[in-house]
Each structure stands twice: as structure tokens, then as C-alpha cells.
Design an enzyme around this catalytic site. Sequence first.
Site, PDB file in Angstrom:
ATOM      1  N   GLU A  60       3.771   6.731  50.074  1.00 25.58           N
ATOM      2  CA  GLU A  60       2.714   6.017  49.366  1.00 25.58           C
ATOM      3  C   GLU A  60       1.894   6.935  48.466  1.00 25.58           C
ATOM      4  O   GLU A  60       1.530   6.562  47.346  1.00 25.58           O
ATOM      5  CB  GLU A  60       1.785   5.298  50.354  1.00 25.58           C
ATOM      6  CG  GLU A  60       2.411   4.079  51.031  1.00 25.58           C
ATOM      7  CD  GLU A  60       3.243   4.435  52.248  1.00 25.58           C
ATOM      8  OE1 GLU A  60       3.270   5.627  52.641  1.00 25.58           O
ATOM      9  OE2 GLU A  60       3.878   3.530  52.820  1.00 25.58           O
ATOM     10  N   HIS A 127      -2.156  -4.056  60.448  1.00 30.01           N
ATOM     11  CA  HIS A 127      -1.469  -4.786  59.377  1.00 30.01           C
ATOM     12  C   HIS A 127      -2.189  -6.083  59.016  1.00 30.01           C
ATOM     13  O   HIS A 127      -1.567  -7.032  58.566  1.00 30.01           O
ATOM     14  CB  HIS A 127      -0.049  -5.160  59.820  1.00 30.01           C
ATOM     15  CG  HIS A 127       0.919  -4.022  59.886  1.00 30.01           C
ATOM     16  ND1 HIS A 127       0.878  -3.057  60.844  1.00 30.01           N
ATOM     17  CD2 HIS A 127       1.980  -3.705  59.092  1.00 30.01           C
ATOM     18  CE1 HIS A 127       1.874  -2.191  60.658  1.00 30.01           C
ATOM     19  NE2 HIS A 127       2.555  -2.568  59.596  1.00 30.01           N
TER      20      HIS A 127
END
Lengths: 322, 319
Positions: A60, A127
Site C-alpha cells: 500500500e 475491516h
Amino acid sequence: MRKITYANAIKEGISEEMRKDNSVFIMGEDIGVYGGAFGVTKGMIEELSKERVIDTPVSETAFMGLAIGSAMTGLKPIVELMFSDFMAVCYDQIINQAAKMHFAFNKKVPMVIRTASGAGTGASFQHSQSLEQMYANVPGLKVVMPATPYDAKGLIKSAIKDDNPVVFLESKEFYNDEGEVPLEEYYIPLGKADLKREGKDISIITYGRMVKTVLETANQLEKEGISVEVLDLRSLVPLDTDAIIETAKKTGRVLIVHEAVKFAGFGGEILSTIVESDAFNYLKTNIKRLGLGYHPIPFNKSLEKEVFPTIEKITKQVKEMM
Amino acid sequence: MKNKYDKDFLIYLLEKMMVVRKFEEKIQALFSDGVLHGTTHLGIGEEGTAVGATMALENQDYIFATHRGHGQVIGKGADVNAVMAEMFGKKTGVSLGLGGSMHLADIEKGIFGTNGIVGANLAIACGTAFSIKTKKEKDKIAVAFFGDGATNEGVVHESMNIASVWNLPILFVLVNNGYSVSKKLFEMTKNTNLLERAKIYDMKAYEVDGNNALEVFETVKKAREEILKENAPILIVANTYRLSGHSKSDNNLYRNQEEIEKWQNKDPIKALIGVIGCSKDEIVALENNVDNIIKEAVDFAKNSPEPTIEDILDRVYAK
Ligand SMILES: Cc1ncc(C[n+]2csc(CCOP(=O)(O)OP(=O)(O)O)c2C)c(N)n1
Ligand SMILES: [Mg+2]
């Protein structure tokens, strides 16, 4: 009018911009053949080529930084981060780099960070978070949160055209929800709130996943004789303060509802916008806020529902304010 | 290799692997039936690595599992009933039903959880290894599992470097199943020889057939001894394959049936049965026993209470 899903509306918006402008490309984890974790990019690689719909390694920091660099040198990257929680993995690139580049170098950074935000799918506490207030607190970033397929398409197109880094937070619970989206091309400017419902007794100011719950509540309350106005902010930065002040003046009662943790959440900013303006003099009762309690999001299915503002909780709060 | 072990041990190893397999097959079915919610990452086909490695450890060792960690956690000794209850989000679950599949922990047993953030567990594992070293604890190591996809995260490099330069008692177990979700190893990493990752840290490394549970077991045992003796971390690369999809929502568009079948033939459970030379009757008896364990776990989970909002609030801060 034809109906398409929230996911497909976003895909249409991106695809239209990519067809028109060769400098636009999209990258992220498993967005190619796999179609993205939520299916938003399904079929795009076949149409738009693997040079422009790019699968990245699980890196990322590298691909977020790469987006910034490419944006400063003539390209228009769209980054798909699988879950908004993963922004924490590449925080430096977003906060210290992307947000600061224009200030530092007087150089445009036309990029979009698209990511699945919020709860409702049993994805548990790493999440499911709503972290928008953290990005809204960083000057240099724009923060957009569409709640319908129509808004999602119009806003993603404007986000791609924007010359600044835009954090585009998609409610993952909405991906399969259908809504009306015209065939004709359109854009929705960033920073314009949308009055999703007119009413005269109380204003509920909201955005993102809670828009749906709030509208359902408003419909129920109508039957009980309470007329609820619903303002969907759609974007937090820029913030449509005029619309906030206007609705507050109109009804004199304001409830703020969001999915994020209530404490130090964006609701505080909305509330301040009202009390710092002349709308304060129109208030008939204290402004109230509903949001997530001060705790991580639990996995357990019924608790995951219960901890957020629900129709029951919103109804109760509205009635207390009447 | 098998002659070194008595049959009871081999059967025990096999049974553990069967428990993990049937546990995952059960939750796969429960997801399809809509009984379970959320998502899960199954490691069907990876039991040789998960169970082989964790059974080579001692009780006092710490493990840090991946997002695909049912096998790693059960292998290290987590109670199957409590793991199943966690999948159901029940209060009797290993994480009170508040975590689910990606947050299975049992600190008493040294299980510092599966983790939802790829690569994050390596750094924390280094911290526990640092603690072992600082407190001069004897006969104890930390173990961090991670995948081939995870090797592309910055935190993996940073953790392996610090472990090496600080001589931490940690074992890195790289579960190389050849895929990062839908992407093949060579598409995401130029040098696919992951063993060479250890070189730049001047770290010892071993490669094993991850579908050979005994080979994994022996290599981890040996590595554990060496870490303790030599005061240095070790990397083990276990080559294996997940027969199941990446997660609940996977249509397998990125790989072909032929490849899956090739690996089905290398199924670690079948392989171990072959090595032991179990009779048909022995296998049937084992399977019945394991079926009962799983059935009991599901019953336990179903009959357990739900957590409450008080349970949530109670857990946010230490008091
Ligand atoms: C920081 C972060 N990025 C992305 C993800 C989404 N994700 C979950 S598993 C996975 C693939 C990881 O591949 P690998 O490490 O090889 O493990 P495997 O899934 O093959 O077991 C990805 C990208 C995540 N959970 N965390
Ligand atoms: Mg992998």
C-alpha cells in the site's frame, strides 16, 4: 429510469472518465481479472487494458506514493484500497505527502483514493471502521462519501476531474443496492449537500451509510405525523455549510447521525457550524448527535447492528426532541 | 523419516490435520447455508504447514497467525469448541464473539491471534521475541506466519531486518501458497526464490515441502533448536497451495482446474496417510472421531450465549 447498483455506478463513472482521458488509470489489489474485493472493477481490465487497470502487489505504501508521483507528473491515478482501514498502513503517503504536495511544491496532485468504508458486513474491527473525520482534519485532502448510486457516479466523475487528492469513501454495505442512474452523462460538484427529503419539524443531517437508515426512519415518522427533513452532506471537505445552516434555520431542530464513532466525530463539526452561525438563534431545542459508541466494531451479527444508530434509536431521539 | 516416530504420534499429527480440514469444510458449508456471517479465509490444502509447524512448537512459544489461520491456531492448541464459537460470534468464542475468523486468539496458549492486516503480525511478533530475550526466558521462541503476498509489505522487510540485527529469537514461517488473492507469485515479485529474502538480513533459511507435514515438523523443530542455540532468527519457506478460494467471495477466475487438480493429488492429508500406511478401518475410525469433534463444536457454538454491549465496553481499555 434504469436502475444500476452502487458498485456499477462507480464503475461507470470511472470507465467514462477513462475513455475520455488517457491519463486516467486505476490501480489496486486484485482489481483486474478478480474484479476487486467488492466487484467494482469487474470487466474493466477486459475493456480498458491491463496497462490502465493495474493489479498491484500488497504494497500500500508503495502504490499510494506511486500514485502521488504520477499525479504530479501528468497522470490521473485512481487508487483502490481494498478496505479504508488499510489507509493506516500507508498513512504517511496520504497525510504527510499527498495532502502536502501542493502546499510544498505548488504542484497539482489530481488523484482519487477510492476505498470501502464502514460496517454492516460482519468484517469485524479491522475491516469496518469509518475514519472520515481523520481525513477531514487534514487540510489538502478532499473527503467524499456518496450514499446512492446516482451520487456515487456523479461524484466519482468530479473527483477524478479534481486537481486535488480526493478520499472517496464508499459504503461497503451499499455495493449491491440498486438506484436510478440516468444514461446521460452528468457530474455532481464536490461540496454540494443534497436535500434527500424535505420536511418541516426536524432536520436530520447525515452522510454515508446512515443516509439510508435515516430516510427509512423519516418515512416511518411521517406516518406518525412528524415531518423530517434529511440533508445528505455527500462531501465533508469541502463542506456545504450553507445547506447545514439553512436547514437548521428552517426546522429549528437538528439531529446529526453518522456511522463513525460519535466522540470526536465529524458530527461535532456540523454542530459547531450551526451554533457558530445565526442559525443558533432559531434552535427550539438542543442539537443532538448519534454515532457509534466509544469502542471498536464487534463481529457478532446482532451487536454489529445494534451498536450503530438504528431506526429505533433515531426514532426515539427524534421524539425526545419534539 | 517415519521410522523415527512412533505410530501414535503420527496418528495424532494426522488427526489434528483432519480436525483442521473438517473444521474448515464445516464452516464453508455453514457460510453457504447462511448460518455464518462475515467472511473467512480457508486454508484447505495448507494443513501440512499449519499443523506441522505448530505441533513442532512448545506450549510456551508464541505464535502470530495470518488471516488464513484456523489451522495455525488449532494446531497450536486452541480449543476447537471455542474457535467454532468464535466463528458463530458467541460469547464462549476465543475472542468473546467480538472478533471472528480474523481475530482468533488464546493468549494463555501463546496464540496471539490471527490478524486482519497483512504483515502487521511480524512486527508484533518481534516485540514478543524481544521480550523473551530481555527477560532471558529459556526455551522459548516467537513464531510469525506470513504469506507470499505479505512479503511485499514494507513491514515484513522492516521486521526481518530488526529481528536479524537485534538477534531476536523468532522464527518466520513463510506460507508460500503461490498466490496473493488472485495474483501469482511471479506477477507480484520478480525474484520468486523467496528463500533468498533471508540473504539480505544475513539470516539462516530453510525451504520445505509444505504439503509434507513431517518435513515441516522436523524443520521447524530443528530451526527452533538453532534459534535458541545461535541467538538468531530463521526463515522457513513452506511451499504449499490453497485448494479453497481466497475468501468467501472467490470465483477462481485467476487459476485453472488443471492446476487445482494437480495440487489435490498432493493433498497433505492423503500424503501423510500414505506415509503412515493407515488401514481403511483406521481411517474410518479416525474420520468418525473427527466428525464427532466437529459436530460437538458446532453444537457447543449453537447453544452458547451471545456477547452483550457490556462485554464490548468492558474490553476497550485495561483497568
Ligand atoms: C494491509 C492489508 N492489505 C491488504 C489486505 C487484503 N488481503 C487480505 S489477504 C491478502 C492476500 C495476502 O496474500 P498472502 O500473504 O500470500 O496470504 P494468503 O492469502 O495467500 O494466505 C490481501 C491482499 C489486508 N488484509 N491487509
Ligand atoms: Mg499467498
